[in-house]
Design an enzyme around this catalytic site. Structure first.
Site, PDB file in Angstrom:
ATOM      1  N   CYS A  61      -7.368 -11.270  19.569  1.00 54.16           N
ATOM      2  CA  CYS A  61      -7.795  -9.983  20.123  1.00 54.16           C
ATOM      3  C   CYS A  61      -9.151  -9.662  19.504  1.00 54.16           C
ATOM      4  O   CYS A  61      -9.305  -9.727  18.284  1.00 54.16           O
ATOM      5  CB  CYS A  61      -6.787  -8.906  19.765  1.00 54.16           C
ATOM      6  SG  CYS A  61      -5.083  -9.426  20.083  1.00 54.16           S
ATOM      7  N   ARG A 100      -7.684  -8.009  11.260  1.00 49.92           N
ATOM      8  CA  ARG A 100      -7.782  -9.123  10.298  1.00 49.92           C
ATOM      9  C   ARG A 100      -8.706 -10.220  10.786  1.00 49.92           C
ATOM     10  O   ARG A 100      -8.509 -11.395  10.493  1.00 49.92           O
ATOM     11  CB  ARG A 100      -6.385  -9.685  10.005  1.00 49.92           C
ATOM     12  CG  ARG A 100      -5.508  -8.631   9.421  1.00 49.92           C
ATOM     13  CD  ARG A 100      -4.271  -9.127   8.694  1.00 49.92           C
ATOM     14  NE  ARG A 100      -3.530  -7.947   8.345  1.00 49.92           N
ATOM     15  CZ  ARG A 100      -2.452  -7.525   9.005  1.00 49.92           C
ATOM     16  NH1 ARG A 100      -1.933  -8.247   9.975  1.00 49.92           N
ATOM     17  NH2 ARG A 100      -1.878  -6.391   8.668  1.00 49.92           N
ATOM     18  N   ASP A 116      -9.270   0.294  14.103  1.00 49.49           N
ATOM     19  CA  ASP A 116      -9.838   0.221  12.755  1.00 49.49           C
ATOM     20  C   ASP A 116     -11.315  -0.150  12.830  1.00 49.49           C
ATOM     21  O   ASP A 116     -11.721  -0.896  13.717  1.00 49.49           O
ATOM     22  CB  ASP A 116      -9.091  -0.829  11.924  1.00 49.49           C
ATOM     23  CG  ASP A 116      -7.630  -0.455  11.712  1.00 49.49           C
ATOM     24  OD1 ASP A 116      -7.354   0.746  11.562  1.00 49.49           O
ATOM     25  OD2 ASP A 116      -6.781  -1.362  11.707  1.00 49.49           O
ATOM     26  N   CYS A 125      -9.363  -7.309  16.432  1.00 53.20           N
ATOM     27  CA  CYS A 125      -8.349  -7.555  15.394  1.00 53.20           C
ATOM     28  C   CYS A 125      -8.788  -7.029  14.019  1.00 53.20           C
ATOM     29  O   CYS A 125      -9.876  -7.321  13.543  1.00 53.20           O
ATOM     30  CB  CYS A 125      -8.049  -9.041  15.284  1.00 53.20           C
ATOM     31  SG  CYS A 125      -6.848  -9.395  13.980  1.00 53.20           S
ATOM     32  N   LYS A 171      -1.934   5.450   6.216  1.00 53.57           N
ATOM     33  CA  LYS A 171      -1.957   5.975   7.580  1.00 53.57           C
ATOM     34  C   LYS A 171      -1.743   7.484   7.571  1.00 53.57           C
ATOM     35  O   LYS A 171      -0.957   7.989   6.768  1.00 53.57           O
ATOM     36  CB  LYS A 171      -0.844   5.322   8.410  1.00 53.57           C
ATOM     37  CG  LYS A 171      -1.015   3.816   8.601  1.00 53.57           C
ATOM     38  CD  LYS A 171       0.121   3.248   9.436  1.00 53.57           C
ATOM     39  CE  LYS A 171      -0.013   1.766   9.685  1.00 53.57           C
ATOM     40  NZ  LYS A 171       0.302   0.930   8.515  1.00 53.57           N
ATOM     41  N   CYS A 180      -2.720 -17.060  16.008  1.00 57.76           N
ATOM     42  CA  CYS A 180      -2.226 -16.259  17.119  1.00 57.76           C
ATOM     43  C   CYS A 180      -2.456 -17.056  18.396  1.00 57.76           C
ATOM     44  O   CYS A 180      -3.325 -17.928  18.433  1.00 57.76           O
ATOM     45  CB  CYS A 180      -2.980 -14.932  17.239  1.00 57.76           C
ATOM     46  SG  CYS A 180      -2.951 -13.970  15.717  1.00 57.76           S
ATOM     47  N   ARG A 237       7.478   0.043   1.221  1.00 59.18           N
ATOM     48  CA  ARG A 237       7.374  -1.047   2.182  1.00 59.18           C
ATOM     49  C   ARG A 237       6.195  -1.957   1.849  1.00 59.18           C
ATOM     50  O   ARG A 237       5.268  -1.545   1.143  1.00 59.18           O
ATOM     51  CB  ARG A 237       7.251  -0.532   3.621  1.00 59.18           C
ATOM     52  CG  ARG A 237       6.197   0.544   3.822  1.00 59.18           C
ATOM     53  CD  ARG A 237       6.706   1.486   4.928  1.00 59.18           C
ATOM     54  NE  ARG A 237       5.720   2.462   5.357  1.00 59.18           N
ATOM     55  CZ  ARG A 237       5.498   3.623   4.750  1.00 59.18           C
ATOM     56  NH1 ARG A 237       6.142   3.941   3.649  1.00 59.18           N
ATOM     57  NH2 ARG A 237       4.610   4.473   5.230  1.00 59.18           N
ATOM     58  N   ARG A 269       0.824  -1.213   0.000  1.00 62.81           N
ATOM     59  CA  ARG A 269       0.000   0.000   0.000  1.00 62.81           C
ATOM     60  C   ARG A 269       0.854   1.257   0.000  1.00 62.81           C
ATOM     61  O   ARG A 269       0.338   2.367   0.012  1.00 62.81           O
ATOM     62  CB  ARG A 269      -0.917   0.011   1.234  1.00 62.81           C
ATOM     63  CG  ARG A 269      -1.930  -1.126   1.263  1.00 62.81           C
ATOM     64  CD  ARG A 269      -3.135  -0.793   2.123  1.00 62.81           C
ATOM     65  NE  ARG A 269      -2.903  -0.983   3.542  1.00 62.81           N
ATOM     66  CZ  ARG A 269      -3.001  -0.026   4.455  1.00 62.81           C
ATOM     67  NH1 ARG A 269      -3.306   1.195   4.109  1.00 62.81           N
ATOM     68  NH2 ARG A 269      -2.781  -0.298   5.722  1.00 62.81           N
ATOM     69  N   TYR A 270       2.180   1.083   0.081  1.00 66.89           N
ATOM     70  CA  TYR A 270       3.098   2.223   0.177  1.00 66.89           C
ATOM     71  C   TYR A 270       4.244   2.005  -0.810  1.00 66.89           C
ATOM     72  O   TYR A 270       4.559   0.872  -1.150  1.00 66.89           O
ATOM     73  CB  TYR A 270       3.670   2.325   1.598  1.00 66.89           C
ATOM     74  CG  TYR A 270       2.629   2.586   2.654  1.00 66.89           C
ATOM     75  CD1 TYR A 270       2.178   3.877   2.909  1.00 66.89           C
ATOM     76  CD2 TYR A 270       2.085   1.534   3.389  1.00 66.89           C
ATOM     77  CE1 TYR A 270       1.221   4.117   3.871  1.00 66.89           C
ATOM     78  CE2 TYR A 270       1.120   1.767   4.358  1.00 66.89           C
ATOM     79  CZ  TYR A 270       0.689   3.071   4.595  1.00 66.89           C
ATOM     80  OH  TYR A 270      -0.257   3.305   5.547  1.00 66.89           O
ATOM     81  N   ASP A 277      -5.275   4.624  10.529  1.00 67.18           N
ATOM     82  CA  ASP A 277      -5.099   3.920   9.250  1.00 67.18           C
ATOM     83  C   ASP A 277      -6.441   4.040   8.543  1.00 67.18           C
ATOM     84  O   ASP A 277      -7.438   3.478   8.991  1.00 67.18           O
ATOM     85  CB  ASP A 277      -4.715   2.453   9.497  1.00 67.18           C
ATOM     86  CG  ASP A 277      -3.837   1.907   8.382  1.00 67.18           C
ATOM     87  OD1 ASP A 277      -3.851   2.495   7.286  1.00 67.18           O
ATOM     88  OD2 ASP A 277      -3.148   0.895   8.608  1.00 67.18           O
TER      89      ASP A 277
HETATM   90  C1  LIG Z   1       0.956  -0.119   8.513  1.00 71.62           C
HETATM   91  C2  LIG Z   1       1.472  -0.706   7.295  1.00 71.62           C
HETATM   92  C3  LIG Z   1       2.821  -0.583   6.971  1.00 71.62           C
HETATM   93  C4  LIG Z   1       3.817   0.108   7.873  1.00 71.62           C
HETATM   94  O1  LIG Z   1       3.549   1.473   8.002  1.00 71.62           O
HETATM   95  P1  LIG Z   1       4.520   2.437   8.834  1.00 71.62           P
HETATM   96  O2  LIG Z   1       3.765   3.721   8.914  1.00 71.62           O
HETATM   97  O3  LIG Z   1       5.792   2.539   8.073  1.00 71.62           O
HETATM   98  O4  LIG Z   1       4.731   1.814  10.178  1.00 71.62           O
HETATM   99  C5  LIG Z   1       3.238  -1.116   5.785  1.00 71.62           C
HETATM  100  N1  LIG Z   1       2.390  -1.746   4.948  1.00 71.62           N
HETATM  101  C6  LIG Z   1       1.092  -1.879   5.226  1.00 71.62           C
HETATM  102  C7  LIG Z   1       0.213  -2.557   4.238  1.00 71.62           C
HETATM  103  C8  LIG Z   1       0.591  -1.377   6.423  1.00 71.62           C
HETATM  104  O5  LIG Z   1      -0.707  -1.525   6.722  1.00 71.62           O
HETATM  105  S1  SF4 Z   2      -4.362  -8.123  16.679  1.00 68.19           S
HETATM  106 FE1  SF4 Z   2      -5.065  -9.868  15.368  1.00 68.19          FE
HETATM  107  S2  SF4 Z   2      -3.209 -10.588  14.342  1.00 68.19           S
HETATM  108 FE2  SF4 Z   2      -2.530  -9.320  16.074  1.00 68.19          FE
HETATM  109  S3  SF4 Z   2      -2.234 -10.778  17.762  1.00 68.19           S
HETATM  110 FE3  SF4 Z   2      -4.314  -9.986  17.967  1.00 68.19          FE
HETATM  111  S4  SF4 Z   2      -5.598 -11.457  16.848  1.00 68.19           S
HETATM  112 FE4  SF4 Z   2      -3.489 -11.815  16.199  1.00 68.19          FE
END
Ligand SMILES: *Cc1c(COP(=O)(O)O)cnc(C)c1O
Ligand code: SF4
Length: 367
Positions: free
Chosen positions: A127, A132, A291, A130, A335, A123, A114, A110-111, A328
């Site tokens: 959480c 995801r 989120d 979460c 973000k 996990c 990175r 997305r960036y 985010d």
């Molecule tokens: C959060 C995230 C990152 C890392 O973002 P930083 O602001 O550099 O910490 C990289 N890729 C994805 C897809 C993310 O969601």
């Molecule tokens: S936030 Fe989601 S991915 Fe991260 S430790 Fe908790 S359950 Fe696992």
């Protein structure tokens, strides 16, 4: 906590991470053995047993929770509640648009510089907030190396990518040979400068952090560990030991806290958490707006609340202990850092700034 009765002769002790994983609480019946549940929790656990984000709590993490108080900040993070069945406007299944930004299996970009590699869906503790929840605990466990090959190939072909976040699920739930294979693959890509391991293991499974694991994490020259502490009660003797071991092995540790309603959305709790982290040599990196994951509105705060909290902390808490407040944005727009806004007004080279002590003018040099 349940009495750790070992039935298998070679079953290791509770100080072994495999014991913690094997004895994780995953059913309503097991949960009722360790906690006095409210109706909302019992219904939530019943629902989690049937579908959606599963229930899992390590005996260690459960031992940090109050046995009787459903408002306990540990319980609120890991015990399902019936409110998870409620969807509100703005809720999303995939709030960060990760599926739309998947460039190879298990790889999200997305960036420009990175990328995010999702190496497992497991996990030790799930959480309840979460991001995801659509996929964790559902979908096959640790990804075999062969399944990650296209992701490594994509990374190798994209020289602008210098930083890979290894996440999941929790990558540290995997065994050393698998982690070793992944880190060696990443170390073979010359344009990668940093690898970040995003993990809750120091919080939910601190027994996982040992010297052998730290040596594996150092197989990439610059591995950073991104932890996820949300409450000062999580800074136990066990997690303190785990953090010290990572740092003493040369791994920088940063923390991302998720802002959660009724758990850590007050200045005193956040101050204790951030000061506790820096006292353990961990740098608070982000305070993340939760989120808008479907079924989590009972755990989320309005966007303004985070800004107000940062205003309360700014100037009163050491700069090394203060993270950036970040949201985010939905649909994977990226973000952004939020206030508090320091500039009150600007006119004729004079800028009025708001500090924690009040307003003050800053005069620019003549043009
Ligand atoms: C959060 C995230 C990152 C890392 O973002 P930083 O602001 O550099 O910490 C990289 N890729 C994805 C897809 C993310 O969601
Ligand atoms: S936030 Fe989601 S991915 Fe991260 S430790 Fe908790 S359950 Fe696992």
């Amino acid at each position: 906590m349940r009495a750790p009765i070992s039935i298998i002769p070679d079953d290791p002790s509770p100080s072994d991470w495999r014991w913690q994983v094997r004895h994780a609480i995953t059913t309503l019946a097991e949960l009722e053995e360790v906690l006095v549940l409210s109706d909302a929790e019992r219904e939530g656990a019943r629902r989690a047993e049937a579908a959606g984000l599963p229930l899992s709590i390590t005996p260690y993490y459960a031992s940090l929770a109050s046995r009787t108080d459903p408002a306990c900040p540990i319980r609120r993070q890991c015990v399902p509640r019936i409110e998870e069945a409620t969807e509100v406007e703005g809720d999303l299944r995939d709030p960060l648009g990760e599926e739309a930004h998947t460039v190879a299996p298990h790889l999200v970009s997305r960036y420009p510089d990175r990328a995010l590699l999702l190496v497992t869906d497991r996990c030790s503790v799930y959480c309840r907030f979460c991001t995801r929840s659509r996929m964790v605990g559902q979908d096959g466990g640790a990804r075999p190396l062969a399944e990650l090959e296209p992701a490594f190939a994509w990374l190798a072909a994209h020289e602008a990518i210098t930083d890979v976040v290894v996440s999941g699920g929790d990558p540290l739930i995997m065994n050393e040979p698998r982690l070793e294979a992944i880190l060696k693959q990443l170390a073979g890509i010359p344009h990668l400068g940093t690898v970040r391991i995003a993990t809750r293991a120091p919080v939910t499974l601190p027994q996982r952090i040992d010297a052998a694991l730290c040596r594996v994490l150092r197989l990439f020259p610059a591995t950073w560990v991104m932890t996820h502490f949300n409450h000062p009660r999580e800074l136990s003797p066990e997690s303190t030991r785990a953090l010290a071991m990572l740092i003493d092995h040369g791994l920088p540790v940063m923390n991302q806290t998720v802002l959660l309603r009724g758990i850590n959305d007050d200045a005193a709790t956040l101050t204790a958490l951030f000061k506790g982290l820096v006292a353990r040599r961990v740098r608070p990196y982000y305070l993340l707006q939760a989120d808008p994951v479907r079924g989590t509105s009972h755990l989320r705060t309005p966007l303004r609340r985070g800004v107000e909290l940062m205003r309360e902390l700014q100037g009163r808490v050491s700069g090394i202990a203060l993270p950036k407040l970040v949201v985010d944005t939905p649909h994977g727009m990226g973000k952004v850092a939020l206030g508090p806004e320091a500039i009150v007004r600007e006119a004729d080279g004079v800028t009025t700034l708001r500090t924690f002590r009040g307003e003050v003018d800053y005069v620019d040099p003549p043009r």
